[in-house]
Write a protein that holds these residues in place. Sequence first.
Motif, PDB file in Angstrom:
ATOM      1  N   PRO A  16       1.796  -0.555  -2.717  1.00  0.00           N
ATOM      2  CA  PRO A  16       1.934  -1.205  -1.402  1.00  0.00           C
ATOM      3  C   PRO A  16       2.688  -2.274  -1.140  1.00  0.00           C
ATOM      4  O   PRO A  16       3.175  -2.629  -0.108  1.00  0.00           O
ATOM      5  CB  PRO A  16       0.384  -1.590  -1.086  1.00  0.00           C
ATOM      6  CG  PRO A  16      -0.193  -1.534  -2.581  1.00  0.00           C
ATOM      7  CD  PRO A  16       0.657  -0.620  -3.471  1.00  0.00           C
ATOM      8  N   VAL A  91      -8.970  -1.158   5.540  1.00  0.00           N
ATOM      9  CA  VAL A  91      -8.719  -0.045   4.480  1.00  0.00           C
ATOM     10  C   VAL A  91      -8.254   1.268   4.938  1.00  0.00           C
ATOM     11  O   VAL A  91      -7.104   1.884   4.891  1.00  0.00           O
ATOM     12  CB  VAL A  91      -9.559   0.259   3.247  1.00  0.00           C
ATOM     13  CG1 VAL A  91      -9.282   1.285   2.363  1.00  0.00           C
ATOM     14  CG2 VAL A  91      -9.676  -1.189   2.476  1.00  0.00           C
ATOM     15  N   ASN A  94      -5.291   0.750   7.467  1.00  0.00           N
ATOM     16  CA  ASN A  94      -3.894   0.773   6.672  1.00  0.00           C
ATOM     17  C   ASN A  94      -3.669   2.154   5.981  1.00  0.00           C
ATOM     18  O   ASN A  94      -2.351   2.727   6.170  1.00  0.00           O
ATOM     19  CB  ASN A  94      -4.032  -0.048   5.569  1.00  0.00           C
ATOM     20  CG  ASN A  94      -3.938  -1.736   6.129  1.00  0.00           C
ATOM     21  OD1 ASN A  94      -3.315  -1.988   7.036  1.00  0.00           O
ATOM     22  ND2 ASN A  94      -4.607  -2.510   5.533  1.00  0.00           N
ATOM     23  N   GLY A  95      -4.458   2.830   5.663  1.00  0.00           N
ATOM     24  CA  GLY A  95      -4.388   4.429   4.933  1.00  0.00           C
ATOM     25  C   GLY A  95      -4.050   5.083   6.232  1.00  0.00           C
ATOM     26  O   GLY A  95      -3.088   5.998   6.016  1.00  0.00           O
ATOM     27  N   GLN A  98      -0.373   4.311   6.776  1.00  0.00           N
ATOM     28  CA  GLN A  98       0.508   4.588   5.820  1.00  0.00           C
ATOM     29  C   GLN A  98       0.827   6.150   5.915  1.00  0.00           C
ATOM     30  O   GLN A  98       1.744   6.558   5.595  1.00  0.00           O
ATOM     31  CB  GLN A  98      -0.201   4.415   4.347  1.00  0.00           C
ATOM     32  CG  GLN A  98       0.746   4.915   3.204  1.00  0.00           C
ATOM     33  CD  GLN A  98       0.073   4.451   2.085  1.00  0.00           C
ATOM     34  OE1 GLN A  98       0.279   3.116   1.713  1.00  0.00           O
ATOM     35  NE2 GLN A  98      -0.074   5.334   0.878  1.00  0.00           N
ATOM     36  N   LEU A 204      -6.928  -0.143  -4.009  1.00  0.00           N
ATOM     37  CA  LEU A 204      -7.622  -0.198  -2.735  1.00  0.00           C
ATOM     38  C   LEU A 204      -7.959  -1.616  -2.174  1.00  0.00           C
ATOM     39  O   LEU A 204      -7.725  -2.136  -1.034  1.00  0.00           O
ATOM     40  CB  LEU A 204      -9.081   0.498  -2.525  1.00  0.00           C
ATOM     41  CG  LEU A 204      -8.786   1.941  -2.344  1.00  0.00           C
ATOM     42  CD1 LEU A 204     -10.244   2.606  -2.110  1.00  0.00           C
ATOM     43  CD2 LEU A 204      -8.040   2.109  -0.935  1.00  0.00           C
ATOM     44  N   ARG A 206      -5.956  -3.961  -2.216  1.00  0.00           N
ATOM     45  CA  ARG A 206      -4.832  -4.541  -1.568  1.00  0.00           C
ATOM     46  C   ARG A 206      -4.605  -4.093  -0.443  1.00  0.00           C
ATOM     47  O   ARG A 206      -3.826  -4.592   0.697  1.00  0.00           O
ATOM     48  CB  ARG A 206      -3.323  -3.769  -2.345  1.00  0.00           C
ATOM     49  CG  ARG A 206      -3.511  -4.379  -3.834  1.00  0.00           C
ATOM     50  CD  ARG A 206      -2.256  -3.810  -4.676  1.00  0.00           C
ATOM     51  NE  ARG A 206      -2.218  -4.317  -6.159  1.00  0.00           N
ATOM     52  CZ  ARG A 206      -1.328  -3.678  -7.012  1.00  0.00           C
ATOM     53  NH1 ARG A 206      -0.503  -2.773  -6.583  1.00  0.00           N
ATOM     54  NH2 ARG A 206      -1.493  -3.857  -8.324  1.00  0.00           N
ATOM     55  N   TYR A 207      -5.312  -3.186   0.359  1.00  0.00           N
ATOM     56  CA  TYR A 207      -5.357  -2.601   1.706  1.00  0.00           C
ATOM     57  C   TYR A 207      -6.636  -3.144   2.373  1.00  0.00           C
ATOM     58  O   TYR A 207      -6.715  -3.007   3.588  1.00  0.00           O
ATOM     59  CB  TYR A 207      -5.693  -1.064   1.462  1.00  0.00           C
ATOM     60  CG  TYR A 207      -4.294  -0.234   1.151  1.00  0.00           C
ATOM     61  CD1 TYR A 207      -3.742   0.348   2.008  1.00  0.00           C
ATOM     62  CD2 TYR A 207      -4.201  -0.467  -0.120  1.00  0.00           C
ATOM     63  CE1 TYR A 207      -2.523   0.970   1.608  1.00  0.00           C
ATOM     64  CE2 TYR A 207      -2.750   0.233  -0.709  1.00  0.00           C
ATOM     65  CZ  TYR A 207      -2.146   0.922   0.311  1.00  0.00           C
ATOM     66  OH  TYR A 207      -0.840   1.778   0.045  1.00  0.00           O
ATOM     67  N   GLU A 208      -7.087  -4.286   1.920  1.00  0.00           N
ATOM     68  CA  GLU A 208      -8.148  -4.737   2.868  1.00  0.00           C
ATOM     69  C   GLU A 208      -8.028  -5.861   3.727  1.00  0.00           C
ATOM     70  O   GLU A 208      -8.690  -6.530   4.679  1.00  0.00           O
ATOM     71  CB  GLU A 208      -9.183  -5.524   1.692  1.00  0.00           C
ATOM     72  CG  GLU A 208      -9.938  -4.215   0.942  1.00  0.00           C
ATOM     73  CD  GLU A 208     -11.194  -4.895  -0.077  1.00  0.00           C
ATOM     74  OE1 GLU A 208     -11.217  -6.069  -0.244  1.00  0.00           O
ATOM     75  OE2 GLU A 208     -11.788  -4.125  -0.606  1.00  0.00           O
ATOM     76  N   ILE A 211      -1.662  -4.538   6.691  1.00  0.00           N
ATOM     77  CA  ILE A 211      -0.289  -4.711   6.157  1.00  0.00           C
ATOM     78  C   ILE A 211       0.848  -4.322   7.227  1.00  0.00           C
ATOM     79  O   ILE A 211       0.925  -3.037   7.654  1.00  0.00           O
ATOM     80  CB  ILE A 211      -0.252  -3.512   4.861  1.00  0.00           C
ATOM     81  CG1 ILE A 211      -1.213  -3.642   3.866  1.00  0.00           C
ATOM     82  CG2 ILE A 211       1.231  -3.438   4.414  1.00  0.00           C
ATOM     83  CD1 ILE A 211      -1.335  -2.754   2.902  1.00  0.00           C
TER      84      ILE A 211
END
Length: 234
Positions: A16, A91, A94-95, A98, A204, A206-208, A211
Amino acid sequence: MATYLLEGRLRTLLRPKATRLRLAYNAVANMLIGLLLAGWVLRVLVEHNGFDPSRAGFAGPLHALIAVGVALLLGLVFLFIQKLPSRHPIVLLNGFAQVWIVSSAEVMVCWAVVGAVEEARLKAINMPVPAVLAAVVAAFLFSLYHVGHSPPFNTIPMIAKLMVVGLATSAFFFVSRDIYGTLVFHNFLALFGVVTSLGQAGVLHRYEKPIPPLLITAAVSLVLLIVVHIVWLA
């Protein structure tokens, strides 16, 4: 090949913080090839072969709104009956962002171009149930192209599972005939897979937090798809 060189070989989606790699992958493989080149192919077919863009999912705004609404409902039901490694809203946001740009290219290439054109070709040679056959072709090619992605998406068991995802997306596309609804529906299926793989990779956390590059590229890809629709296929 573009996916392998810019994502699978470098494992970009599992990193990420690799902002430059992610931007290069999204710009070349997804925007330039997946959206613009695929849109140009449809434009040529419309102008020189009399192809109906609505068969590729490019219809009117009301049609799109209905399809997106149905896709949201089905996608949310699918997502929240699954066992997710995280239900943190940021999360998931961001997911979703992505995979959005990747899903845009996948739906555009595999279904709007390959699926719709293959259906037209099969119909022209009087094959029975052309939509069903085209749906299988689109789903197969969608699953097969994942050999170019990073683990675990390039493994044989995952490719087999993605064939099921492809068939579900095919069903939605050929019933709804809407690119936007199909994209939303497909993205929910992809979101589950990506969040699961990120959980297995232990990244995961890092996605909290939001981004920005993910959110911006997702927005840009949506705008690009709409521009392709209005300028080339309306």
